[in-house]
Design an enzyme around this catalytic site. Structure first.
Site, PDB file in Angstrom:
ATOM      1  N   SER A 461       0.751  -1.095   0.379  1.00 45.11           N
ATOM      2  CA  SER A 461       0.212  -0.307   0.130  1.00 45.11           C
ATOM      3  C   SER A 461       0.637   1.072  -0.234  1.00 45.11           C
ATOM      4  O   SER A 461       0.336   2.128  -1.428  1.00 45.11           O
ATOM      5  CB  SER A 461      -0.980   0.299   1.059  1.00 45.11           C
ATOM      6  OG  SER A 461       0.003  -0.003   2.175  1.00 45.11           O
ATOM      7  N   ASP A 462       1.518   1.441   0.549  1.00 44.93           N
ATOM      8  CA  ASP A 462       2.603   2.482   1.367  1.00 44.93           C
ATOM      9  C   ASP A 462       3.441   2.874  -0.139  1.00 44.93           C
ATOM     10  O   ASP A 462       4.143   4.000  -0.505  1.00 44.93           O
ATOM     11  CB  ASP A 462       3.280   3.346   2.304  1.00 44.93           C
ATOM     12  CG  ASP A 462       3.659   1.691   3.120  1.00 44.93           C
ATOM     13  OD1 ASP A 462       4.038   0.882   1.855  1.00 44.93           O
ATOM     14  OD2 ASP A 462       4.742   1.934   4.064  1.00 44.93           O
ATOM     15  N   CYS A 463       3.808   1.428  -0.362  1.00 42.33           N
ATOM     16  CA  CYS A 463       4.810   2.076  -1.527  1.00 42.33           C
ATOM     17  C   CYS A 463       4.258   2.164  -3.118  1.00 42.33           C
ATOM     18  O   CYS A 463       4.769   2.790  -3.565  1.00 42.33           O
ATOM     19  CB  CYS A 463       6.127   0.103  -1.811  1.00 42.33           C
ATOM     20  SG  CYS A 463       6.758  -0.058  -0.909  1.00 42.33           S
TER      21      CYS A 463
END
Length: 731
Positions: A461-463
């Site tokens: 998600s954060d990547c």
């Protein structure tokens, strides 16, 4: 003849070139001479012009030089241009657990033995380690041992049985004699602390594979659990992907009792690792014997009860059901191998999967595909070769670097580097979903960005969020052909799909199970591994990405859905803020990291700067500023889940995070911000680099990670923001 780092679409592998006319590159000299955990190195122009920008901002803020910006750039660019490589992605190690390196030894050495149905031993050097690699790896193991011979879970932890026993075994496998001083000291440490019997369960597993520990000394790893349908809450498909990808091959090897054949080295290790005679040990009593030096996450009463029942089941298990489960798990192992090009999600399951393939197929083409990918995890430094905790952090570091460079306002002076960085973003976005996702418990991945390389491919998600943010940031660079908004929207689709019911975002997948599953955590050394939890870092990154996307595509057909998702995310971030105003970081150290994400997420979503949540966050940060003007947290903040000041001095990365937070919130008092900026400047080296300080990343609260690029990215970013807000000097 020398070592060189080869790079192919982000894949980084060290190669020993034996040709007498081989010319070593300046960049390789730079990497090989870097200090632990690697100060600086660039196959990567990004780090080069970080140095340039830092020098420039130093001149601006201290007013030492009024009109020499171009001279500084030219001078340092000439100095560093020989270090540039053809692809712009990070070339510093993503180092994690010190017990990772030894499994690189145990797995291929196990494949050299006559076990299972395969009677032909393999040459270890043909599998993973050349003669040169095995030499530098043994050098690393000895370097990492403490003065008394003991070792630990990570480079700043206290000494423990897990690290010491596995490092000791790896040295012996590499041919280091038992009477070598480091081995003697390590053995003395083990024996003074009860021997290797108290090693945690993952260590028990690896020692059992090596045939220096009995399988009866492990709590059962029930392979039949994999046959449970997904609709039931105990199905492994509901576990966090890192957890299930480890226990998948571990359950296979446990069911098969895959074990090295006995030889003289095995017999010697049985004597060296224990205080008792090996044949007299009551192994059943060792299942729950975990040294107090290692125990971080004690077994729950629930887990102990289940383990007792499973121990009885092992005596009467159905051979038909077990055989069916073995076939089922190997099918999932094969799927994981193929979808990641045999890299696998991480080094632990990678080495286990490799053993499973050898057990099932012997010297098959798939086995050699595994052997080749071992190189992706090996990193060579001045102190020898070590194994990384991932196949790198290439995409992750690149996205942060891009955003820092664009905010600095100097990216236009480095068109070639920025084009290469944009190219890496382009080729690393995952192009397609994995096949048969439901069958193999996989989430959609088309449009996502992974942590490292596209070959690895696991969506995060954060990547993905940082990939979106970096792609959109590139649209402000006039000479860049940016990634299309249609493709960026595919990343937004992944982000939307990953939002949990609580409004937050987990890491790789949605939260699929209840928190009660954590009662089954068998690892002893890691916390919160059973399910994928919502995190402030992932949630704030996703909010920022969607907010930025709406600025470029305000009339997108899903704009209302995105807006609602942002609102839910904001409520989640507010709900998990601590009473003191902080957010705990789960992937970095620790409260300065989590609070940076929390503040940036709220500000991006338009939360008023005078809101109680942002005001409290700023007060928290100000309360932690040190007399020298900086901020510095110990890794013990993560271990204890309470803020722990660094015992030595402020840390430049923590300082960068705190300053970015305060400036994002437009904290009204400039004085503490200026003190922090001056601290960063005071720590800079004459060549523009920054010192490698204490470890700054974390995994499951108790295992720390080295992010060696952070020391340049975040000070730059903070100084750039300060310049833009207060000095307003155009670069």
């Amino acid at each position: 003849m020398s070592w060189t780092l080869d790079v192919d679409r982000g894949r980084q592998t060290w190669r020993y070139d034996e040709s007498p006319d081989h010319q070593i590159k300046d960049s390789d000299v730079h990497l090989l001479s870097s200090k632990e955990p690697v100060c600086i190195g660039t196959k990567y122009q990004c780090i080069v012009f970080i140095d340039l920008i830092i020098i420039i901002y130093y001149n601006l803020i201290t007013q030492r030089v009024q009109h020499a910006h171009q001279d500084v750039i030219s001078h340092l660019h000439d100095h560093h241009k020989s270090l540039l490589r053809s692809q712009c992605n990070t070339s510093l190690p993503f180092k994690q657990r010190m017990v990772i390196g030894p499994v690189t030894m145990v797995a291929p050495c196990s494949c050299c033995q006559d076990w299972s149905s395969h009677a032909t031993p393999l040459d270890i050097h043909s599998l993973s380690l050349t003669k040169e690699r095995s030499f530098v790896t043994s050098s690393t193991d000895r370097t990492l041992m403490m003065v008394d011979g003991d070792c630990k879970l990570h480079i700043e932890a206290h000494s423990d049985i897990f690290g010491t026993a596995l490092q000791y075994v790896s040295l012996r496998l590499l041919g280091v004699p038992a009477d070598e001083p480091h081995c003697v000291k390590a053995r003395n440490f083990l024996k003074a602390n009860g021997g290797a019997l108290g090693i945690p369960s993952w260590g028990k597993f690896w020692l059992a594979v090596l045939n220096v520990y009995k399988w009866e000394g492990l709590n059962p790893i029930p392979i039949e659990l994999w046959l449970v349908p997904y609709k039931l809450p105990l199905c492994p498909g509901r576990w966090w992907c890192h957890c299930r990808m480890v226990y998948l091959p571990m359950s296979y090897l446990y069911a098969r009792r895959t074990t090295c054949a006995e030889n003289q080295l095995i017999r010697d290790l049985r004597t060296e690792l224990y205080n008792e005679a090996y044949d007299t040990i009551d192994w059943t009593l060792q299942r729950n014997n975990i040294s107090k030096l290692d125990m971080y996450n004690p077994h729950t009463f629930l887990l102990k009860t289940v383990n007792s029942a499973l121990y009885l089941y092992e005596k009467v298990h159905s051979k038909w059901l077990r055989s069916k489960a073995i076939d089922f798990t190997f099918d999932h192992i094969r799927y994981e191998d193929e979808q990641t090009k045999y890299i696998d999600i991480g080094p632990v399951n990678k080495t286990m999967n490799m053993l499973c393939v050898w057990d099932r197929e012997g010297r098959s083409p798939n086995f050699y595909k595994h052997a080749d990918r071992l190189f992706d995890y090996l990193w060579l430094g001045h102190d020898g070769m070590k194994m990384q905790g991932y196949n790198g952090s290439q995409l992750w570091d690149t996205t942060f670097a891009i955003q820092a460079f664009v905010e600095s306002g100097i990216s236009h002076q480095f068109p070639e580097a920025m084009r290469k960085a944009n190219h890496y973003l382009d080729i690393t976005q995952v192009p397609d979903n994995a096949p048969e996702m439901d069958r193999y418990f996989r989430h959609i991945s088309k449009g996502a960005w992974p942590f490292s390389t596209v070959d690895h491919g696991w969506p995060i998600s954060d990547c993905t969020a940082e990939g979106v943010k970096a792609s959109l940031a590139m649209r402000s660079v006039p000479f860049i052909t940016p990634i299309s908004l249609e493709r960026v929207a595919e990343g937004i689709n992944v982000i939307l799909s990953l939002q949990n019911g609580d409004g937050g975002w987990a890491s790789y997948e949605n939260t699929r199970g209840g928190r009660w599953l954590e009662g089954f955590n068998p690892s002893e050394v890691f916390h919160n591994i059973m399910i994928d939890y919502s995190y402030v870092e992932c949630s704030a990154a996703c909010i920022q990405a969607m907010c930025k996307f709406l600025k470029f595509a305000p009339t997108h057909p899903r704009a209302k859905e995105i807006t609602r998702s942002i609102e839910r995310g904001v409520q989640f971030i507010k709900s998990i803020q601590r009473e003191d105003g902080s957010w705990i970081g789960s992937w970095g150290i620790c409260f300065t990291y989590g609070t940076w994400f929390g503040v940036e997420g709220l500000v991006a979503a338009g939360v008023p700067l005078n809101s109680p949540h942002i005001v409290k966050a700023c007060k928290f940060l100000i309360s932690k500023q040190r007399p020298d003007g900086g901020w510095g947290e110990s890794f013990k903040s993560n271990v204890t889940k309470n803020y722990v000041q660094h015992p030595d001095e402020s840390q430049i990365v923590n300082t960068g995070w705190a300053l970015l937070s305060l400036m994002a919130a437009k904290y009204p008092d400039r004085e503490p911000i200026e003190r922090g900026i001056k601290y960063l400047i005071s720590k800079q080296y004459p060549n523009g680099d920054w010192p490698q300080e204490s470890i700054i990343g974390v995994f499951n609260f108790n295992c720390m990670i080295s992010y060696s690029n952070y020391k340049n990215i975040f000070p730059l970013w903070a100084i750039a923001r300060y310049n833009n807000m207060y000095l307003k000097s155009k670069m």
